[in-house]
Enzyme design. Structure first.
Site, PDB file in Angstrom:
ATOM      1  N   ASP A  47      67.389 -79.702  74.002  1.00  0.00           N
ATOM      2  CA  ASP A  47      66.386 -79.926  73.303  1.00  0.00           C
ATOM      3  C   ASP A  47      66.993 -81.366  72.729  1.00  0.00           C
ATOM      4  O   ASP A  47      67.639 -81.866  71.897  1.00  0.00           O
ATOM      5  CB  ASP A  47      65.030 -79.222  72.293  1.00  0.00           C
TER       6      ASP A  47
ATOM      7  N   ARG B  19      70.943 -76.523  77.453  1.00  0.00           N
ATOM      8  CA  ARG B  19      69.767 -77.664  78.305  1.00  0.00           C
ATOM      9  C   ARG B  19      69.296 -77.681  76.478  1.00  0.00           C
ATOM     10  O   ARG B  19      68.597 -77.315  76.549  1.00  0.00           O
ATOM     11  CB  ARG B  19      68.934 -77.213  79.340  1.00  0.00           C
TER      12      ARG B  19
ATOM     13  N   ARG C 163      64.690 -71.250  66.848  1.00  0.00           N
ATOM     14  CA  ARG C 163      63.320 -72.251  66.229  1.00  0.00           C
ATOM     15  C   ARG C 163      62.387 -71.449  65.590  1.00  0.00           C
ATOM     16  O   ARG C 163      61.876 -71.349  65.033  1.00  0.00           O
ATOM     17  CB  ARG C 163      63.150 -74.265  66.625  1.00  0.00           C
TER      18      ARG C 163
END
Lengths: 249, 249
Positions: B53, B51, B198
């Protein structure tokens, strides 16, 4: 006294109606004029080097403008970037001779044309590469490209309606390389006719796909007939990569 | 009898509110459901693997769905691409076991994070790379990255509010390489915590810019404290590159 400032301009051409100013249309030149006029508080119009078409990208196009401002020339790039849309970014600025004209000066220009070649299109190359599923043959494309190097009459590679005085141009270097699933064509020359690089790309694409024989390239040049070359490849695969001025500035 | 079809999905995430279906928002999963339902003439909902972002890109995310249709599984990719927006493109389709679930199967995933590092931003990397003008040191970033390989508790690299049962994950491989003006980080692991790649990218960015010492990485891991690691790097630099399922399908 007015000073003439040179800008190196990079842009994603996807959202623009090309470089050249057109009233009522979003253009690179138009955006530069708006940002410069806002920055200096006086009406400014740039003189551009290459009037790239709608959808064509630039890593280094050239523009000059005149100003009375005393802002250090190398700082103009930073200040102007604050005023420009995100898809246009100045890569450098400096003072040049007050009579320097970017279209009346001897130059070497390098264009890149990118073809994404795979079974399925890749959304991450949508903006910057032309897609084809025809399997391309690198060696054939390299053989064909070699015939284009040198001074030739490129009338067969010039869009109809061009107003150029002569259709003779010199290609100093042309390369075709494979980068992962992309074929990248790079052409360096002293000038290019209207759509010339896109017609070269379309012709090499046909060569790679087996529709034109590499050995036919000399006859295509000699024919001086646009209909003998391949199609005009789409704008989005084309990027103006580099500008070199042959005179000292 | 229903058959389960697996799709390899590539997308430019710029215009999407992420992968996961949300009523009223443009999402990758939502677009897949719309296109599949139109193609098969029955309501279809995919089960996705990652999923991702908002703003994150995919070269190979995975989705499965069930259908009674007798269309050959490998042809679904071609037919579905005709129905999808241009920034989503299926890269392949095939039948899998009817109980195959992409989030309950052992996998190796590879993410890429791209940083464009130069004096000025480059509009042609706007969508796919995070920009920084801080000069980055490749060797320092490589030294720091090496500490992350192996099985570790990555709580320091997990966004607050994560509901993961355990914060232990295994990184099989991590590389930092320079490609022209870009630094490209690639991380392969058996799974990733929320925002983990990230935060790794943001931490390596700080290491490269001299704000974190490479030798501090073990202490940052041991602290199990999100505030000890670097910032969460922006979504647009992240691309899900590859999915490998460890079981035979």
């Amino acid at each position: 006294m007015k000073r003439r400032i040179l800008l190196q301009v990079a842009y994603d051409g996807t959202e623009y109606h090309g470089w050249q100013y057109q009233p009522g249309s979003k253009t690179i030149e138009g955006e530069l004029n708006i940002a410069l006029s806002a920055l200096f508080g006086e009406p400014i119009q740039v003189i551009g080097a290459s009037r790239t078409d709608a959808g064509v990208h630039g890593l280094m196009n050239i523009a000059v403008f005149d100003t009375d401002s005393t802002i250090p020339p190398d700082k103009v790039a930073y200040a102007l970037n604050q005023k420009l849309p995100e898809d246009i970014r100045i890569q450098g600025s400096r003072e040049v001779a007050s009579d320097f004209h970017p279209r009346k000066t001897k130059t070497r220009k390098t264009y890149g044309y990118r073809i994404y070649n795979a079974t399925f299109p890749n959304p991450l190359w949508n903006r910057y590469a032309h897609y084809t599923y025809f399997q391309l043959d690198l060696e054939r494309m390299q053989q064909a490209a070699a015939y284009l190097v040198g001074a030739h009459d490129f009338q067969s590679f010039c869009a109809a309606g061009s107003t150029a005085e002569t259709t003779v141009r010199t290609i100093y270097d042309i390369s075709v390389e494979k980068e992962a699933d992309c074929f990248v064509i790079k052409v360096t020359g002293n000038g290019f006719l209207y759509n010339m690089v896109r017609i070269i790309a379309g012709t090499l694409l046909y060569v790679g796909a087996g529709k034109i024989d590499p050995a036919d390239l000399p006859a295509i040049l000699e024919a001086k007939d646009r209909t003998k070359a391949g199609p005009t490849a789409p704008a989005k695969g084309l990027t103006l990569l580099r500008y070199e001025f042959e005179e000292n500035l």
